[in-house]
Each structure stands twice: as C-alpha cells, then as structure tokens.
Write a protein that holds these residues in place. Sequence first.
Motif, PDB file in Angstrom:
ATOM      1  N   LEU A 170      38.101  58.795 121.349  1.00  0.00           N
ATOM      2  CA  LEU A 170      36.832  58.468 120.687  1.00  0.00           C
ATOM      3  C   LEU A 170      35.958  57.626 121.591  1.00  0.00           C
ATOM      4  CD1 LEU A 170      39.085  57.816 117.920  1.00  0.00           C
ATOM      5  CD2 LEU A 170      36.859  58.513 117.043  1.00  0.00           C
ATOM      6  N   SER A 171      34.660  57.888 121.545  1.00  0.00           N
ATOM      7  CA  SER A 171      33.742  57.054 122.306  1.00  0.00           C
ATOM      8  C   SER A 171      32.413  56.945 121.578  1.00  0.00           C
ATOM      9  CB  SER A 171      33.529  57.640 123.697  1.00  0.00           C
ATOM     10  OG  SER A 171      32.672  56.796 124.436  1.00  0.00           O
ATOM     11  N   THR A 172      31.756  55.810 121.730  1.00  0.00           N
ATOM     12  CA  THR A 172      30.458  55.589 121.086  1.00  0.00           C
ATOM     13  C   THR A 172      29.480  55.085 122.131  1.00  0.00           C
ATOM     14  OG1 THR A 172      29.425  54.626 119.104  1.00  0.00           O
ATOM     15  CG2 THR A 172      30.893  53.194 120.330  1.00  0.00           C
ATOM     16  N   ASP A 173      28.249  55.550 122.062  1.00  0.00           N
ATOM     17  CA  ASP A 173      27.288  55.336 123.138  1.00  0.00           C
ATOM     18  C   ASP A 173      25.882  55.202 122.560  1.00  0.00           C
ATOM     19  OD1 ASP A 173      28.291  56.060 126.110  1.00  0.00           O
ATOM     20  OD2 ASP A 173      26.104  56.148 125.954  1.00  0.00           O
ATOM     21  N   THR A 174      25.231  54.096 122.846  1.00  0.00           N
ATOM     22  CA  THR A 174      23.890  53.858 122.298  1.00  0.00           C
ATOM     23  C   THR A 174      22.817  54.030 123.362  1.00  0.00           C
ATOM     24  OG1 THR A 174      24.769  52.261 120.704  1.00  0.00           O
ATOM     25  CG2 THR A 174      22.424  52.146 121.152  1.00  0.00           C
ATOM     26  N   ALA A 202      38.475  55.356 123.483  1.00  0.00           N
ATOM     27  CA  ALA A 202      39.587  54.798 122.727  1.00  0.00           C
ATOM     28  C   ALA A 202      40.582  55.930 122.507  1.00  0.00           C
ATOM     29  CB  ALA A 202      39.082  54.286 121.391  1.00  0.00           C
ATOM     30  N   LEU A 243      41.062  48.491 124.484  1.00  0.00           N
ATOM     31  CA  LEU A 243      39.685  48.544 124.959  1.00  0.00           C
ATOM     32  C   LEU A 243      39.663  48.651 126.482  1.00  0.00           C
ATOM     33  CD1 LEU A 243      38.490  45.690 122.621  1.00  0.00           C
ATOM     34  CD2 LEU A 243      37.779  48.076 122.433  1.00  0.00           C
ATOM     35  N   LEU A 271      29.218  62.350 115.671  1.00  0.00           N
ATOM     36  CA  LEU A 271      28.484  61.616 114.635  1.00  0.00           C
ATOM     37  C   LEU A 271      27.287  60.961 115.295  1.00  0.00           C
ATOM     38  CD1 LEU A 271      31.792  61.085 113.896  1.00  0.00           C
ATOM     39  CD2 LEU A 271      30.636  60.320 111.827  1.00  0.00           C
ATOM     40  N   THR A 292      22.793  56.226 118.407  1.00  0.00           N
ATOM     41  CA  THR A 292      24.191  55.946 118.726  1.00  0.00           C
ATOM     42  C   THR A 292      25.012  57.195 118.421  1.00  0.00           C
ATOM     43  OG1 THR A 292      23.961  53.593 118.248  1.00  0.00           O
ATOM     44  CG2 THR A 292      26.190  54.490 118.239  1.00  0.00           C
ATOM     45  N   VAL A 294      34.428  62.450 118.892  1.00  0.00           N
ATOM     46  CA  VAL A 294      35.884  62.441 118.773  1.00  0.00           C
ATOM     47  C   VAL A 294      36.400  63.722 119.404  1.00  0.00           C
ATOM     48  CG1 VAL A 294      35.739  63.379 116.418  1.00  0.00           C
ATOM     49  CG2 VAL A 294      37.855  62.300 117.180  1.00  0.00           C
ATOM     50  N   LEU A 330      43.967  61.363 119.802  1.00  0.00           N
ATOM     51  CA  LEU A 330      42.529  61.420 119.566  1.00  0.00           C
ATOM     52  C   LEU A 330      41.843  60.576 120.631  1.00  0.00           C
ATOM     53  CD1 LEU A 330      42.479  60.763 115.720  1.00  0.00           C
ATOM     54  CD2 LEU A 330      42.465  62.980 116.917  1.00  0.00           C
ATOM     55  N   THR A 376      28.600  59.020 118.472  1.00  0.00           N
ATOM     56  CA  THR A 376      30.047  58.821 118.545  1.00  0.00           C
ATOM     57  C   THR A 376      30.699  60.193 118.605  1.00  0.00           C
ATOM     58  OG1 THR A 376      29.858  56.821 117.209  1.00  0.00           O
ATOM     59  CG2 THR A 376      32.051  57.779 117.435  1.00  0.00           C
TER      60      THR A 376
END
Lengths: 318, 318
Positions: B44-48, B33, B28, B88, B134, B138, B42, B136
């Motif tokens: 990856l990231s997620t964002d709200t 990630a 983290l 996503l 949100t 990749v 790979l 996400t």
Amino acid sequence: MSLPLGSGAEFDRIREIVRVLGSAGVGLGDDCAIIPHGQEFLALSTDTSVEGVHFRLDWMRLEEVGWRATAAALSDLAAEGAEPLGILCAVIVPTSAAENDLSRLMDGVGQAGKQMSATVVGGDLSAGPSWSVTVTVVGKTHAPVTRRGARPGDRLWVTGTLGGSRAALEAWRRGDKPSVESRARFVHPEPRIAAGKWLARHKARAMIDLSDGLAGDSGHLAAASAVSLSIDLSLLPIHPSVEREASLLGVSSQQFAAEGGEDYELLVVMPPEFESSEAFVQECGIPLTAIGSVETGASVTFHLDSRPIALKGFDHFG
Amino acid sequence: MSLPLGSGAEFDRIREIVRVLGSAGVGLGDDCAIIPHGQEFLALSTDTSVEGVHFRLDWMRLEEVGWRATAAALSDLAAEGAEPLGILCAVIVPTSAAENDLSRLMDGVGQAGKQMSATVVGGDLSAGPSWSVTVTVVGKTHAPVTRRGARPGDRLWVTGTLGGSRAALEAWRRGDKPSVESRARFVHPEPRIAAGKWLARHKARAMIDLSDGLAGDSGHLAAASAVSLSIDLSLLPIHPSVEREASLLGVSSQQFAAEGGEDYELLVVMPPEFESSEAFVQECGIPLTAIGSVETGASVTFHLDSRPIALKGFDHFG
C-alpha cells in the motif's frame, strides 16, 4: 453504472465522477471499497479532514485532529464488519506550523489506531496552505456487510447515542464552550469496530456508519437496498448534551439528533427474528436500540408522536 | 525503532513521526507499506499532490494532474514488484473550481488506473483552499522487493531515461515552454509496473522508484541496505531534452539528470550474475542500464570521468 446514493450536492458530484470513470471505477458507493483477495475480502476507505472545513484549531488540539480523522476512517471499516489491518496517513502541513505540530497530530493518529489494534504502516508529507489529513484504512472480512441487503420486514437498529457531536458543534458556533461530554463526542469519536464485527456475526443484513447523520445516511441505505425505511424518532437514543442545545435552537431533541452528523455510530438492519440486544450491550459496552422498520418502497419516513416529520441531511461539502 | 532513510528535512520529519508513533507505527520507510495477508503480501502507498507545491495549473491540465498523482502512487507499487489491485482517491476541491473541473481531474485518475489495470474503488471529496489529490493504491505480491536486500558485489541498474521531468520543470521556471517530450515526462509519467514485476521475477535484491531523483533515492537505498553504492554518472541513460536545459544552468547533463526528481523510473539492485537486460528491453519496451555497483560501507559516491562529484538531493517538501 448507476450509484444508489441519497440526495445532496456532494452525492451529485460523486455520481458525476462515477459517470466519468466508467469502467475505470467499480463498486463505488459503499462505506468501504471491497476487493476480494484470497479467501477473504479487503475493505478500504479514505477520509480527508480539512482545517476550516471539518475542524478548527481554536476548537480542538492537533492530537484530537489526528484521532478524529483516523476514527472517521476506521468507522467505515466498522460499518462493513471488518477488522483493521493498517492505516496510511497523508498530511498537508502549513508552512506556518510549529516544529512539533506534526508530531502532535501523528500522535493522535497513532493513539486512535492503537486502540483499534491498527498500526500506522505508511504515509506522505506535503507542504500546503493549511492543515489537511487524509487517512486511508485497510481491513479484512470474510463477508462484508454492505448497504444493500435490507429486506422488507427487517428491523432498523442504531448503536450508542446520537446528537452529541452536533451538540458540541452548535455550542462552538454560538461562541460558547461545549459540555465535556459533547466535546468528547466531537473530538474523540470511538469507531465501533467491535460492534460492527459483532453485528456482522449476528447476521446483519445491511449497515452504514452515521457520518452524515441519521437523516442523511438512512437515505443512502434505503437507496442502496431499494427499500423504504420507517423511523420512529421517539425511540432514538439521544446524547444527554442534546436537550439544552436543541431547546436553544427551538427544535425537538429528536430532530436535532437525527439531523446531526459525525456521531460515527452504526445504523444496522437486522433480520426480524433478531432480539438479543442485551448480549450486544454486554459484549460491546454500548446500547443497541430498535428505531424503525424496513418496508417496500423507495423512501425514508420519520415519525415523531405519530406525526410525519421532514428532516434535513447533513452536508459536509461546503 | 530506527528508520534507515537518507538525509533531508522531509526525512528528518518522517523519523520524528516514527519516534512519536512508537509501537503504533511499524514497517515505515519503504516505497510501500507491506502487510501479509493469506498466501501473499499487500503493498500500500499513499501520495499527495498539492497545487502550488507539486504542480501549477498554468503548467498542466487537471486531467494531467489526476494522471500524474495516480502514476506517482502506482510507481511505489512498481518498486515492490507488486501488481495493482485498486485505487482510492481523496480530492480537495477549491471553492473557485468550475462545474466540471473535478470530473476532468478524475478522468485523469481513471485513465492512469486503466492503463495499469487498476480500477478506482473508492474516494472522498472535500472543499478546501486549493486543489489537492491524495491517491492511495493497494497491490499484491508473493515476495515484495524492499530497499533492504542489496549486498556487496551486486550491480545497480536503472530503467528508462533520467532528467526529462526536471527538464520540463526548469523550462517552466525560466518562463519558457518545455519540449513536448520533457513535458510528457512531467505530466504523464508511466509507472513501471510491468518492469517492476519482471525485475522481481528475475531476483531483484532491492528496488526503489526515482521520485526524489537518483541523488536522493540512491541514499535511501544505501541506508536501508546498509551498503555503499558507487555510481558512474557517465553511464546514466539521459533523456534527450536534458542537454539544452543543463547547458543553460551551466551543469553537466549527467549531474542535471541525477539531481532531477520525479522521473518515476526504477533503481534496482540485481545479483552479480544478472546480464539479461536485452530480454527486459524486449518484454518491457524500455532500456535497463547498469550504472554502478554495491560495496561495503555506508555511503553513495558518484563519479564522472573518474572524478568524484558531490550531488544535491531533490527535496519535495517546501
């Protein structure tokens, strides 16, 4: 692009999104998004749990909210026969939250991941009006099992038992306390990762996880595979807590279990020659039960004591 | 496991989460990630984005909300030098939403993806108290550029111009209309995917996207690399809309731009011998400006007209 989903307001909305996205959206409508990468396929799924919609904090602890949201997302990997690689978790924290509330929720996320050998690799934090957790999972597989491979003559099987999660929900709705066993099915579902991999290795033709319940998800699988499914409800493996709750509602245990959502078991289509459910039980530790057959057509029919019976799907959205 | 982030309440919360997760959380604390898979990595990231926290619907249209949320997530891939593979999108839709509101938002998501050759491969829909998106993403890369590789003697560069997004925000806060150019920077940020890949190919040592603003993100990069950064604010490439807004607040344009968040430009550390910013401009179509140097130590110092100046970070959480 058409999207083979069953009926329901949520699925109408998804079909409309797919129409708007056009070529900007591809491959939508399975448990996971599947992306080829190198010699394998990546499987990805994202799943949101909203306070007051998917859970209530007078029903469950924040650790359980975290576990459940993570298990629900991992269950989508299970339904592809995929192995988890990592978890991302985006949390909206209400301004009223206590100092360690977020840590408690994340503890549940971490525990669910750990049990499935999936680590939390990233996330995001926001303030907002109420709790919400969006868990995104990524996994890998050599050959994803989609919803689309069922063929007439195949047989339909289901893992574990059904209706336990709904039994807890109905008890809460009544203002009562659910049984320990049904509560565990609601707050602590076990994603069937090992089962999904075992079934994929044993030539599963099509698979879906039971988040919308058998009544709803069987329709998605039938639509995706362009087949009919014939399901004998008297064969359903039913959770022991169902009987009492079903009788209070005045419905049969079979109907109660088939209409209940969020059991996170796998509904799987196996080729006609598959019989080795005992090997499955020994390796995976849960039952695998034949409940119906695949036929030509485009519908799902449920029978109970040789009589057709109409079932209602489970609509999360609302 | 310790987590090298700069200061701020949001980052204290993330550090606490990392402590709770223990071995259930790894890697983290970067923009993305990073997961090894086959011959590549790979990312990856997620964002709200939450209504009322990250955006207001009297400021921007739902298409713009979708674009902005997607661009913010893709910007994290840019900061690793990664190429997008898929998107996503999990949306919480308020019960008060009009029939086609969700389609409008998803149209923006799809457009942002399309511009970066990333398709929407999956998603989730929930009802809830207010809008939340949100996203996400990749991506893949042969060699991710983390925040950790800066070495004393390297030089610090920044893409594009800074402060435009904040200029729009300050105008709205004042009850005024932002300039067309600053509004575009806020509602329609361009993730620097091509720039990130170009910089990675040209031996970028460390990179971060400017979502928290130069004042905040430079601290994260310095902490992750265990170095000091010395930044000359008189060298900052400043968005043309900044001057008016800065003077209304009574601060210098340089301070205004350095303290403003959400420009989604890249802050990048290049080796001392790197000089070819002209080739970058020709290929990527945006400026690349040297703004400081990497030194031994563990801090960030800002200078303006040879005088040290203290800056405030940009805290999204609240």
